[in-house]
Design an enzyme around this catalytic site. Structure first.
Site, PDB file in Angstrom:
ATOM      1  N   GLU A 228     -12.911 -20.468  -8.463  1.00 24.56           N
ATOM      2  CA  GLU A 228     -13.659 -21.419  -9.304  1.00 24.56           C
ATOM      3  C   GLU A 228     -14.257 -22.426  -8.331  1.00 24.56           C
ATOM      4  OE1 GLU A 228     -15.065 -24.191 -10.903  1.00 24.56           O
ATOM      5  OE2 GLU A 228     -13.121 -24.956 -11.593  1.00 24.56           O
ATOM      6  N   CYS A 262     -17.131 -30.182 -10.921  1.00 26.18           N
ATOM      7  CA  CYS A 262     -17.950 -28.972 -10.719  1.00 26.18           C
ATOM      8  C   CYS A 262     -18.871 -28.759 -11.918  1.00 26.18           C
ATOM      9  CB  CYS A 262     -17.062 -27.768 -10.467  1.00 26.18           C
ATOM     10  SG  CYS A 262     -15.829 -27.499 -11.737  1.00 26.18           S
TER      11      CYS A 262
HETATM   12  O1  LIG Z   1     -14.336 -29.629 -11.308  1.00 21.80           O
HETATM   13  C1  LIG Z   1     -14.325 -28.858 -12.281  1.00 21.80           C
HETATM   14  C2  LIG Z   1     -14.059 -29.295 -13.707  1.00 21.80           C
HETATM   15  C3  LIG Z   1     -12.725 -28.936 -14.138  1.00 21.80           C
HETATM   16  C4  LIG Z   1     -12.526 -28.972 -15.620  1.00 21.80           C
HETATM   17  O2  LIG Z   1     -13.048 -29.843 -16.309  1.00 21.80           O
HETATM   18  O3  LIG Z   1     -11.801 -28.108 -16.106  1.00 21.80           O
END
Ligand SMILES: O=CCCC(=O)O
Length: 516
Positions: A228, A262
């Site tokens: 991820e 992200c």
């Molecule tokens: O940095 C990524 C986001 C993570 C999330 O909101 O699950």
């Protein structure tokens, strides 16, 4: 990077840690391997019981855990508290649903009986980032432990106290020794851990570079990996959208977690018919953001997690302007105009920044921007929006603002990403699969899809015996009584295992609140 907590809002060094010695690492790996033999034999009902206790611990300790996250990486206290509660919700979700996700699946064939059973893979290494110090870990931990897997956590070097807190929480909830351990190791030690034959698989959340290196090694070792990685998510606004909602959500989607997520919206693709109005309102709302001490309840944007994050933003702003972009607000390190506490360290602060008109083919227009930097682009129609949305190496999420069903269908089909949200910002949810395509990674987390990434879907064929319905249920163990929401301390577990100490006596929080 040294393993140390350094408060990015004040520059204060909180704690330093030595990396594990080879001998210490070996004993943790041995313990994990031992747990991988015994823990899967624990009935699913028992695992669910511990998982719910873990949720209760998170809820009870939410304020302390939130303050710890804020101190180590600067997220606002408000968002940190919400993150802890999201972890608890994730634990409860998997405690409630693991039996159906893990249930054997009968499949009709010419055999007397054929079915798929889901078995744990064993020890899974989790390499996790600092931006959501608890949630990123629980997103892996909850399904993994419910499935009977064992977790080894290599957390980011700047959140070691959060990493230790998670291990302590798991132990205090009653999970057996070795089921989940934090490895305080340096990045260069990851290779040896992954190569160890007692480690079956790896999950990585983090940068493209880290994912590439670890996945290459995992591929060579023929070990399962889930990645991820980064994103450069588009936020698309078309004329049928509710513009008030679009502007409000655009600001929140960019600034979530101090802009360091992200799935934060990074590129704003706005239809030419509404572009000028959107730009004016978006810039005004970004400028009105309250910047400052992340411990204050009113702060909306805290510091970046580390000085290098600020330098990266400075470089990207300079590249965008050099390419022809117009800087509309922000752009220089510091608090901007709406600071609430300028006693903090200006070095780690970066104000909300908006740049318009960056040429589409500029390298910076395709990069991930990890901070409060938004780039605005004008698009002609839905096809133009899709083309620009897809014009990056990433494919994580997209937030699209339109009330036209045909446009929604076309965007859902045409956008290259792991998820598309309409009239809502992109967000992860334990019930929904989460992950990306292209350089954003592969595999999924959360939901049943996330749990199955680290399971062996084992085909079983039997001739001439009873049907799968006659097989013993995975959930046959009697369900322990659920605890009340505010559970008393965990004495029965302390008696059962003398190593199991209350969270505060692990010195994770230093002085307890009462002693302050
Ligand atoms: O940095 C990524 C986001 C993570 C999330 O909101 O699950």
């Amino acid at each position: 990077m040294p393993i140390q907590s350094l408060n990015p809002a004040t520059g204060q060094l909180l704690r330093s840690f030595d990396a594990l010695t080879p001998e210490q690492l070996e004993s943790k790996l041995a313990l994990a391997a031992q747990a991988a033999v015994t823990y899967p034999l624990e009935p699913l009902g028992q695992r669910a019981f511990w998982m719910r206790r873990l949720a209760i611990q998170l809820e009870n300790d939410a304020d302390d855990l939130a303050a710890l996250m804020t101190a180590e990486m600067g997220k606002t206290l408000r968002s940190a508290r919400a993150e802890v509660l999201k972890c608890a919700a994730g634990c409860r979700y998997y405690a409630a649903n693991a039996d159906s996700f893990l249930a054997p699946e009968p499949i009709e064939s010419e055999h007397a009986q054929s079915y798929v059973r889901y078995d744990p893979l064993g020890v899974v290494l989790a390499v996790m980032p600092w931006n959501f110090p608890l949630w990123q870990v629980f997103r892996f931990l909850a399904p993994a432990l419910m499935a009977g897997n064992i977790g080894l956590l290599k957390h980011a070097s700047n959140v070691p106290q959060c990493a230790l807190a998670i291990e302590a929480l798991v132990r205090r909830a009653g999970f057996p020794r070795g089921v989940f351990q934090t490895l305080l190791i340096e990045a260069r030690q990851v290779e040896a851990v992954l190569a160890d034959k007692r480690v079956a698989a790896v999950t990585v959340t983090g940068s493209e570079a880290a994912g590439r290196a670890i996945a290459a090694q995992a591929g060579w070792l023929i070990k399962k990996s889930v990645l991820e990685l980064g994103g450069s998510d588009p936020f698309i606004v078309l004329p049928s959208a509710d513009l008030d909602a679009a502007v409000t959500n655009a600001v929140q989607a960019r600034l979530i977690n101090n802009g360091q997520s992200c799935i934060a919206a990074k590129r704003f693709l706005v239809h030419t018919a509404i572009y000028d109005e959107f730009e004016t309102r978006f810039v005004a709302a970004m400028q009105a953001t309250v910047v400052g001490d992340p411990m204050r309840e009113t702060t909306e944007l805290g510091p970046m997690a580390m000085p290098s994050a600020v330098s990266a933003l400075v470089t990207q702003v300079q590249a965008a302007v050099a390419a022809g972009g117009r800087l509309l607000c922000g752009g220089r390190p510091g608090f901007g105009e709406n600071a609430v506490d300028t006693s903090a360290v200006p070095g780690c602060f970066f104000p909300p920044t908006v740049i318009a008109g960056v040429p589409r083919d500029a390298a910076v227009a395709k990069e991930e921007t990890f901070g409060p930097l938004a780039m605005l682009f004008r698009v002609e129609d839905v096809e133009d929006a899709i083309e620009l949305a897809n014009d990056t190496p990433f494919g994580l999420g997209a937030s699209c603002w339109t009330n036209d069903p045909e446009e929604q269908e076309r965007l859902a089909e045409g956008i290259q990403a792991g998820c598309v949200f309409f009239n809502a910002p992109v967000a992860s949810d334990p019930r929904l699969p989460f992950g990306g395509i292209k350089h954003s990674g592969y595999g999924r987390e959360l939901s049943s899809a996330g749990m199955r990434e680290f399971l062996n879907a084992k085909t079983v064929v039997v001739e001439g015996v009873a049907s799968p319905a006659d097989q013993p249920s995975l959930f046959e163990h009697p369900e322990p009584e659920p605890l009340p929401a505010m559970a008393p301390p965990m004495e029965p577990f302390l008696e059962r295992d003398p190593d199991l100490l209350p969270l505060r006596s692990h010195s994770i929080f230093g002085r307890s609140r009462g002693s302050e």
